[in-house]
Design an enzyme around this catalytic site. Structure first.
Site, short mmCIF file in Angstrom:
data_model
loop_
_atom_site.label_atom_id
_atom_site.label_comp_id
_atom_site.label_asym_id
_atom_site.label_seq_id
_atom_site.Cartn_x
_atom_site.Cartn_y
_atom_site.Cartn_z
N CYS A 2 -9.27 7.79 -7.53
CA CYS A 2 -10.30 8.23 -8.47
C CYS A 2 -9.92 7.76 -9.88
O CYS A 2 -8.75 7.75 -10.25
CB CYS A 2 -10.49 9.75 -8.54
N ARG A 27 -9.57 1.98 -8.38
CA ARG A 27 -8.98 3.27 -8.02
C ARG A 27 -9.83 4.06 -7.03
O ARG A 27 -9.40 5.10 -6.51
CB ARG A 27 -8.78 4.13 -9.28
N TRP A 75 -12.62 8.26 -4.99
CA TRP A 75 -12.04 7.93 -3.68
C TRP A 75 -11.92 9.28 -2.97
O TRP A 75 -11.12 10.12 -3.37
CB TRP A 75 -10.67 7.26 -3.85
N ASN A 101 -9.28 13.97 -11.01
CA ASN A 101 -8.53 13.07 -10.14
C ASN A 101 -7.34 13.87 -9.62
O ASN A 101 -6.60 14.45 -10.41
CB ASN A 101 -8.06 11.86 -10.97
N GLY A 102 -7.18 13.96 -8.29
CA GLY A 102 -6.06 14.71 -7.74
C GLY A 102 -6.55 15.63 -6.62
O GLY A 102 -7.65 15.45 -6.10
N GLU A 487 5.17 -7.73 5.37
CA GLU A 487 4.23 -7.82 4.25
C GLU A 487 3.03 -8.71 4.61
O GLU A 487 1.89 -8.38 4.28
CB GLU A 487 4.99 -8.36 3.01
N LYS A 491 -0.87 -7.42 4.64
CA LYS A 491 -1.95 -8.09 3.89
C LYS A 491 -3.15 -8.33 4.80
O LYS A 491 -4.29 -8.09 4.42
CB LYS A 491 -1.49 -9.44 3.31
N GLU A 494 -5.00 -4.94 5.82
CA GLU A 494 -5.73 -4.16 4.83
C GLU A 494 -7.00 -4.83 4.33
O GLU A 494 -7.95 -4.15 3.97
CB GLU A 494 -4.83 -3.74 3.67
N HIS A 510 12.39 -7.05 23.47
CA HIS A 510 12.58 -5.64 23.82
C HIS A 510 11.25 -4.92 24.01
O HIS A 510 11.21 -3.69 23.95
CB HIS A 510 13.44 -4.96 22.75
N LYS A 609 -6.39 1.49 -5.06
CA LYS A 609 -5.20 0.80 -5.56
C LYS A 609 -4.04 1.75 -5.83
O LYS A 609 -2.91 1.47 -5.48
CB LYS A 609 -5.59 0.06 -6.84
#
Ligand code: F6R
Length: 614
Positions: A2, A27, A75, A101-102, A487, A491, A494, A510, A609
């Site tokens: 947010c 955000r 968000w 926000n939170g 990584e 990428k 997402e 294995h 983000k």
């Protein structure tokens, strides 16, 4: 997550807010809204599900005039994305509008208590409970808005950055924060408010960062007034933020992610400048040098991080163990903080975070400090919460990263870790001078090496087109390049929503090798290092089972070429810096696959983000 913006001054608040919200959209982007107080004191809210562009369309033909207002991009945490759940939220009487926000953890208890007082709720958010609690306190205690905010927040458990405005008051915004970021921009007779100072850099460069547990009374034409939740006065410290608007724009690229991949030579120059001296190849990191005794006496180093920053930390583990002979652990911040870990006073805890706001990493920092450890930060956003909560640290200085998928932050983090390991290793005498100078020289050359690696873009783009069909991918690497494989897989997941798994190549036997068939492409990082021969054998094993292999190799390699179906050649550097180079084609691969699949690369579904909630 947010983003919140506020304005009070002489301009049209809605214009300032919309401009800030566009820059904060990274955000959160599931709904947006704003509230203004018109010059006659009437408070109006405009909000809708969707992006900031949708809000702009929604505002067309409506009167959102006024020189004071607050805005929000969401968000979702509590309650699905919808018009009703979008912020700002109005209190029962319509007197107060709030953005938040939170997460208010005890919102159910508070909501039930308010219901017994006759309150009803239009949304399923925790934030609507808070604005009604503030109104309830204001009316019960017949107190000012700031007193009501302070009293209401003392009943709240959770994290918040909030801003509240009150009908009839055309000059004041009340803001407060705990564990969620909030910066106040100071202009000429005007104030701005934002979750991220960069979002309002076009209006001012002077900022006051609220600390946890502080409330600000932001009033047009008056000095800022900041106090703690207990009512004690707080000093007002203005800091300059040096950023240019061009750093916040796409600069001709289709997406921020693509721009950020391409600007890595420059961002690494910024990261290295003044830290590795050309000529003498001296490494100078004041955060380490000022705390030399701590680093020399460290019993152990523990990295705490999430996501991409966690992957960079795994490389940090290799770098520090091999160069400094200090045992290293790498922890997911979210696991570490809830595990009651053993932390010694002579441990060094290194928190790695691009945003400097990740809630779990911030909480891990608090825990480590409480346990008496020395806490060091490797962050990007200057003035963010983690660098302010650590004892010392090093900024990666790669500039604003706006694409949700982290790219230039990863290469900056690994480069800072390499500089730290070199410096500590030299101070401890655990590396010889020849090695020190070789790696320092390779760091100086990294921008040029990455410039060369960027030339893989067209070739990777055509490979990406061939593999857009795949539903699953495996990424393999060993040693320094195992975290690179993790990584690369992250990428892809997402931004393209293709399932991908990163594995240490030797682990294939294995279990995971059972997945291999013609439909399961494998991306193998097979650059010449101490495990090169073994990686080659792992590639053969996949080949023998009909798997398709895309290999990242160093220029001139012809051994891997014999087994792999496709080879992407990158320039070579010293082994410990190879991840910074070999990640580049993997960034491109995910980018191009995602764009061919028509994904929204900069705003992938369900992601934001900065993860400022647990
Ligand atoms: C992946 C990504 C996330 C972040 C993670 C930590 O591309 O962006 O996995 O790396 O949320 O964020 P920071 O580094 O800001 O703490």
């Amino acid at each position: 997550m947010c983003g919140i913006v506020g304005y009070v001054g002489g301009r049209e608040a809605a214009n300032v807010i919309i401009s800030g919200l566009h820059r904060l959209e990274y955000r959160g982007y599931d709904s947006a809204g704003l509230a203004v107080i018109h010059p006659d004191g009437v408070l109006d809210v405009f909000k809708c599900k969707g992006k900031v562009d949708d809000l702009e369309r929604f505002l067309q033909g409506k009167n959102a005039g006024g020189t004071i207002g607050i805005g929000h991009t969401r968000w979702a945490t509590h309650g699905e994305p919808s018009d009703a759940n979008a912020h700002p939220h109005l209190s029962r009487s319509g007197d107060l509008a709030l953005i938040h926000n939170g997460i208010i953890e005890n919102y159910r208890v508070l909501r039930d208590a308010l219901r017994t007082q006759g309150f009803t709720f239009r949304s399923s958010t925790d934030s609507e409970v808070l604005v009604n609690l503030i109104e309830y306190v204001r009316d019960e205690h017949r107190c000012s808005l700031e007193e009501a905010v302070r009293e209401a927040l003392s009943q709240v458990v959770g994290a918040y950055a909030i801003a509240v405005i009150e009908r009839g008051d055309t000059s004041r915004i009340i803001a407060a924060r705990k564990s969620s970021p909030m910066a106040i921009g100071v202009g000429d007779g005007e104030y701005f408010l934002s979750s991220d100072a960069a979002s309002i850099i076009g209006f001012t460069q002077d900022f006051v960062y609220l600390n946890d547990g502080e409330i600000a009374v932001i009033e047009r034409g008056k000095p800022l007034h900041i106090m703690t939740l207990d009512g004690a006065e707080s000093p007002v410290a203005i800091q300059k933020l040096r950023l240019s608007i061009s750093q916040l724009e796409k600069g001709g690229f289709d997406h921020f992610m693509l721009k950020e991949i391409h600007e890595q030579p420059e961002t690494l120059e910024d990261c290295i400048r003044g830290r590795v001296i050309p000529g003498t190849r001296e490494v100078i990191l004041s955060g380490v040098l000022d705390n030399k005794e701590r680093f020399l006496a460290a019993r152990r180093i523990i990295f705490v991080a999430c996501g991409t920053s966690w992957h960079a930390s795994l490389i940090g583990e290799h770098l520090i163990e091999s160069m400094c002979r200090i045992p290293v652990e790498v922890e997911y911040a979210s696991e570490f903080r809830y595990r009651d870990p053993v932390i010694y006073p002579d441990d060094i805890v290194i928190a790695v975070s691009q945003s400097g706001e990740t809630a779990d990493t911030l909480a891990a920092v608090g825990m480590a400090r409480k346990a008496g450890a020395f806490v060091y930060g490797i962050c990007n956003v200057v003035g963010s919460s983690i660098p302010r909560a650590t004892h010392s640290g090093t900024y990666i200085h790669v500039g604003p990263e706006i694409g949700v998928a982290s790219t230039k932050a990863f290469t900056g983090q690994v480069t800072v870790m390499a500089m730290m390991a070199l410096l500590i290793g030299r101070l401890k005498g655990t590396i010889d001078e020849g090695y020190y100078h070789r790696v320092a020289q390779a760091i100086l050359e990294l921008p040029a090496t990455i410039r060369e690696a960027l030339k893989t873009a067209p070739e990777v783009a055509s490979l990406a087109r061939m593999f857009t069909y795949a539903h699953n991918f495996i990424y393999l690497g060993r040693g320094y390049n195992y975290p690179t494989a993790l990584e690369g897989a992250l990428k892809l997941k997402e931004i393209s929503y293709i399932h991908a798994e990163g594995l240490p190549a030797a682990e294939m036997k294995h279990g995971p090798i059972a997945l291999i068939d013609a439909e399961m492409p494998t991306v193998a990082i097979a650059t010449p290092d101490s495990t090169y021969e073994k990686t080659l054998s792992n590639i053969e094993e996949i080949k023998a089972r009909g798997g398709k292999i895309i290999a990242v190799v160093c220029k001139g390699d012809d051994l891997v070429r014999r087994s792999a179906d496709y080879c992407i050649e990158v320039p070579s550097t010293v082994e410990c810096l190879m991840p910074v180079v070999s990640i580049v084609p993997l960034q491109f691969l995910s980018y191009y696959i995602a764009t061919y699949k028509g994904r929204n690369v900069d705003q992938p579904r369900n992601l934001a983000k900065s993860v400022t909630v647990e």
